[in-house]
Design an enzyme around this catalytic site. Sequence first.
Site, short mmCIF file in Angstrom:
data_model
loop_
_atom_site.label_atom_id
_atom_site.label_comp_id
_atom_site.label_asym_id
_atom_site.label_seq_id
_atom_site.Cartn_x
_atom_site.Cartn_y
_atom_site.Cartn_z
CB VAL A 1 -1.52 0.46 0.99
CG1 VAL A 1 -1.75 -1.03 0.97
CG2 VAL A 1 -0.19 -0.10 2.52
N GLY A 2 2.24 1.57 -0.08
CA GLY A 2 3.25 2.33 -0.12
C GLY A 2 3.42 2.22 1.13
CE LYS A 3 4.51 -1.03 6.15
NZ LYS A 3 4.22 -1.99 4.39
CE LYS B 1 10.33 -3.60 6.31
NZ LYS B 1 8.44 -3.62 6.28
CB SER C 1 10.64 -11.28 4.39
OG SER C 1 9.33 -10.86 4.00
CG ASP D 1 10.63 -1.96 2.05
OD1 ASP D 1 10.52 -1.61 1.16
OD2 ASP D 1 9.94 -2.75 1.87
N GLY E 1 6.19 -1.22 10.73
CA GLY E 1 5.35 -2.37 10.77
C GLY E 1 5.82 -3.31 9.05
#
Length: 230
Positions: A17-19, A41, A45, A58, A120
């Site tokens: 969702v673009g976190k 973070k 995975s 990320d 998360g």
Amino acid sequence: MSNRVPGLFIVGTNTGVGKTYVAALIARQLAAEGKSVGVYKPAASGCRRVGGRLVSDDAAALWEAAGRPGALENVCPQLFEAPLAPHLAARAEGHELDAERLRRGIEFWRRRSEIILVEGAGGLMSPLGDREYVADLALEFGFPLIVVSPNVLGTINQTLQTLITASAHCGGLSVAGVVLNHPQPPAPDDPSLSGNRRELEARCSVPILAEVEWGGDCFRPAADWAALVK
């Protein structure tokens, strides 16, 4: 767990969702305002293998956005290659996700940051073990949640379910608000795009803090993230 340093916990209504995109924008804004920002973070995975080592895109994005504080390996200390929930990805490699390390890793940032942003893995009920979820880690860290919701068909249901989960989990998690993100180019044949924000504002128990357009580099309207940290 002590909250000597305030922060925010960024969670999505689902995966993809673009976190990270939203968390990086928040980190970049806070750093531009002169804040010392820690980015954490706990586990990732689906990482890429580069030259014999795993790389989390990320984690790298968060680190770059915050101005490269500390060392990249401190952003995400547990990396796994399989695109599965972290504890399952660990088992696929013959290991176990270290629950204590999930918690201990944030201490690096508590010692050198004014504000900590935690991202998360997936949604609040994404598992981090056989009996543990992202919501449990968010509860222990004690930071207000920023819920990232995608501007797509179905986001009203997913967002409300996430907020209900937050309010019900172990007496309730604090939610600062929702960010509506466009994780993909707008589809001209999706009529929900123009009404999702209005519907969320009418139905959510917390504010819709801002919206991020597809490929956008700012929040609309501008948000005061430093005022939301606790």
